[in-house]
Design an enzyme around this catalytic site. Sequence first.
Site, short mmCIF file in Angstrom:
data_model
loop_
_atom_site.label_atom_id
_atom_site.label_comp_id
_atom_site.label_asym_id
_atom_site.label_seq_id
_atom_site.Cartn_x
_atom_site.Cartn_y
_atom_site.Cartn_z
N CYS A 1 65.15 -8.22 32.57
CA CYS A 1 65.37 -7.08 31.69
C CYS A 1 65.84 -7.53 30.31
O CYS A 1 66.70 -8.39 30.18
CB CYS A 1 66.38 -6.08 32.24
SG CYS A 1 65.96 -5.43 33.84
N LYS B 1 61.53 -14.40 32.70
CA LYS B 1 61.97 -15.67 32.17
C LYS B 1 63.39 -16.03 32.60
O LYS B 1 63.67 -17.15 32.98
CB LYS B 1 61.89 -15.61 30.64
CG LYS B 1 62.30 -16.88 29.93
CD LYS B 1 61.20 -17.90 30.05
CE LYS B 1 61.54 -19.20 29.36
NZ LYS B 1 60.66 -20.27 29.84
N ASN C 1 70.91 -4.35 32.55
CA ASN C 1 70.31 -5.57 33.10
C ASN C 1 71.27 -6.06 34.18
O ASN C 1 72.47 -6.16 33.93
CB ASN C 1 70.17 -6.61 31.97
CG ASN C 1 69.79 -7.98 32.50
OD1 ASN C 1 69.12 -8.09 33.53
ND2 ASN C 1 70.20 -9.02 31.79
N GLY C 2 70.74 -6.35 35.38
CA GLY C 2 71.62 -6.83 36.46
C GLY C 2 71.50 -5.93 37.67
O GLY C 2 70.52 -5.19 37.82
N GLU D 1 52.58 -20.52 39.69
CA GLU D 1 53.17 -19.51 38.81
C GLU D 1 52.12 -18.90 37.88
O GLU D 1 52.15 -17.70 37.61
CB GLU D 1 54.26 -20.23 38.00
CG GLU D 1 55.06 -19.40 37.06
CD GLU D 1 56.13 -20.24 36.36
OE1 GLU D 1 55.99 -21.48 36.27
OE2 GLU D 1 57.12 -19.65 35.89
N ARG E 1 61.49 -11.29 29.30
CA ARG E 1 62.56 -11.14 30.28
C ARG E 1 62.20 -10.18 31.42
O ARG E 1 62.90 -10.10 32.42
CB ARG E 1 63.84 -10.65 29.60
CG ARG E 1 64.35 -11.57 28.51
CD ARG E 1 65.60 -10.99 27.88
NE ARG E 1 66.67 -10.95 28.84
CZ ARG E 1 67.52 -11.94 29.05
NH1 ARG E 1 67.42 -13.05 28.35
NH2 ARG E 1 68.47 -11.83 29.94
N LYS F 1 53.90 -25.04 38.47
CA LYS F 1 53.22 -24.46 37.30
C LYS F 1 51.92 -23.77 37.71
O LYS F 1 51.62 -22.68 37.25
CB LYS F 1 52.87 -25.53 36.27
CG LYS F 1 53.99 -26.10 35.43
CD LYS F 1 54.47 -25.22 34.31
CE LYS F 1 55.67 -24.45 34.77
NZ LYS F 1 56.94 -25.08 34.52
N GLU G 1 56.63 -30.23 40.09
CA GLU G 1 56.59 -29.38 38.90
C GLU G 1 55.15 -28.94 38.59
O GLU G 1 54.91 -27.78 38.26
CB GLU G 1 57.20 -30.16 37.72
CG GLU G 1 57.10 -29.48 36.36
CD GLU G 1 57.78 -28.12 36.26
OE1 GLU G 1 58.48 -27.72 37.21
OE2 GLU G 1 57.56 -27.44 35.25
N TRP H 1 62.56 -5.60 34.51
CA TRP H 1 62.08 -6.35 35.69
C TRP H 1 62.72 -5.64 36.89
O TRP H 1 63.93 -5.70 37.08
CB TRP H 1 62.52 -7.80 35.60
CG TRP H 1 61.94 -8.67 36.68
CD1 TRP H 1 60.72 -9.27 36.67
CD2 TRP H 1 62.55 -9.05 37.93
NE1 TRP H 1 60.53 -9.99 37.83
CE2 TRP H 1 61.64 -9.88 38.62
CE3 TRP H 1 63.79 -8.77 38.53
CZ2 TRP H 1 61.92 -10.43 39.87
CZ3 TRP H 1 64.06 -9.31 39.77
CH2 TRP H 1 63.13 -10.14 40.42
N HIS I 1 52.34 -37.96 57.55
CA HIS I 1 53.22 -37.24 58.49
C HIS I 1 52.83 -35.76 58.63
O HIS I 1 53.61 -34.97 59.13
CB HIS I 1 54.68 -37.39 58.05
CG HIS I 1 55.13 -38.82 58.00
ND1 HIS I 1 55.31 -39.58 59.14
CD2 HIS I 1 55.38 -39.65 56.96
CE1 HIS I 1 55.68 -40.81 58.79
NE2 HIS I 1 55.72 -40.88 57.48
O1 M6R Z 1 66.70 -20.66 32.66
P1 M6R Z 1 66.66 -21.64 33.81
O2 M6R Z 1 66.27 -23.02 33.36
O3 M6R Z 1 67.93 -21.66 34.60
O4 M6R Z 1 65.52 -21.10 34.76
C1 M6R Z 1 65.31 -21.66 36.01
C2 M6R Z 1 63.99 -21.22 36.62
O5 M6R Z 1 63.98 -19.84 36.81
C3 M6R Z 1 62.79 -21.59 35.71
O6 M6R Z 1 62.77 -22.96 35.44
C4 M6R Z 1 61.46 -21.20 36.38
O7 M6R Z 1 61.26 -21.93 37.54
C5 M6R Z 1 60.32 -21.38 35.39
N1 M6R Z 1 59.76 -20.10 35.05
C6 M6R Z 1 59.20 -22.21 35.92
O8 M6R Z 1 58.21 -22.39 34.95
#
Ligand code: M6R
Length: 611
Positions: free
Chosen positions: A2, A606, A107-108, A493, A27, A490, A486, A81, A509
Amino acid sequence: MCGIVGYVGKSQALSLVIDGLRKLEYRGYDSAGIALAPDLQPENLENKLWVEKKAGKLSNLESQLTGEIPNAHSAIGHTRWATHGGPTDLNAHPHLDNEGKLAVIHNGIIENYLDLRKELEAKGHKFTSQTDTESVAHLLSDARKAHHGDLAAAMREICGKLRGSFTLLAIHADDPSRIVGARRNSPLVVGAGEGENFLASDVSAFISQTKRAIELGQDEVAEITADSIEVTNLKGEKLPLKEYEISWNAQAAERGGYEHFMLKEIFEQPKAISDTLIGRLGKEGKVIENNIDLKNISKVVIVACGTAYHAGLVGKYAMETWAHLPVDVELASEYRYREPYADEKTLVVAISQSGETMDTLMALRYAKSQGAKIVAICNTQGASIAREADAIVYTHAGPEIAVASTKAFETQIIAIYLLALQLAKVNQTISPELIAELEYEIESLPNKVEQILETVEPLRELTRKFKDANSMLFLGRHVGYPTVLEGALKLKELAYMHAEGFAGGELKHGPIALIDNGTPVVAIMPPANSIIAEKMASNIQEVKARGAVIIQIGDHKLASADHYIHIPTSPEFLQPVLAVVPLQVIAYEMAVARGNDVDQPRNLAKSVTVE
Ligand code: M6R
């Protein structure tokens, strides 16, 4: 989760609040809404607020903003969100009291909202949404009446009754020149302008109007008018304003000709790395902002989530080898509920781009309560994680707007290398010559990333060939292992595609059963002088023999590679900074090829400020 903006001042509030919401849309983008406090009340409004809200992206709300809109110099706006209640028009914020005069955005999560709702309904309040937030609007409305129209006093009182995490903003039609905000475990910052002031989830919402910001602490209430800013604690005691100058510029938060923020941010990586290194290398280099005793540490625990967790995993390899310390890397959401052992000899490193990730913040607080020393690696000045840590290493990646993290990841790895070298210097665990050599190599990384970026076009073309694949697998060993984790994150996501990262040695394994004729496997080959180079080459052979199509990343091509992506040579520990770039490009291009929303992938946000 949010985005929140409030504006009071000399200009028309609508366009400034919409502009702020556009910057904060990363956000959350399930719905958006705005409440204006009109200067002159149009007859049909009967002294109420003018409110518009709509499910879907901000553009849906914008297309709704037609017809007669009253002049207003104060407004609040929200981009959501969803947590409680689906992403519908009715559940969109702002939420109003029954008179339509008071609006709240949030937000929260309000954990005790059901109890509050029952009490309020028993008193006759009528609810129209399924959200936790609506209870706050009704509660605040009653409290304001009890405080004879003093919205800030009412806000202080109700904060004492709320459980959970919140940033709240409220506005009332009878007092349109004032906005009141409060925060607990969620971000809120004041933007201080000339004849105008802002309240927002982060500075990007108002950076084009003012670069002066004021930090708000836990359980603080801010009251803004066009010409005044007052911050109090929940007892109503006035607090000094902690003002700072925002170092980012407004252009940094714009797309600047790139098709997507993510692509822009991928190309900004050389600069982000260079900026993060400035003043931190050599004998005079200062890595940590505050003084903290790095001697007498018996153990390091890195806590983080998502991409930041992967940066932590890379850091573990470097820190154990250079600083001779045992290092655990923990998912923050798991760490805090395990009640793990930590004491004053434990150094906890909390990594977070936003500095507001709730799981990481709570893990930090837990470790602190056990007496551990806390260092934050954070990209956002004044964020909760940075403020609550004992010491900070800021990454200077600049604003990262795309939900998928790229340049923040690179700078987090750089920050953790720097921290590892700092520990090695303090505890004299490796020779000054080796430290100098490593620093020299780290300094050459921006150039090497630049070289990779100059040759990504063929990779984009190659990626499109796999656009209809059901799944893509990633293989790596040593620091290549967290790098492929990673890469797989990506791809999931952004491309909404099955993707998994495996350690090469683990294949036999179980995971090798996934390999079928034509399965695309992206493999990171360590430098030729690595002790695991041959082992990794064998792992690649093993999947190739079972029908995989090998896309190899490395500094020398293997005969078994069907496709080869060259990266410059670097010491093995530093290779993730280079090898991750093609992985980011693959995920980006796959999302574009599949017609997905690159910067705002489905179901995500985000900054994850809920647990
Ligand atoms: O703001 P942060 O670095 O704490 O966020 C952590 C994760 O939510 C963030 O890295 C998330 O995994 C990314 N969107 C991945 O691309």
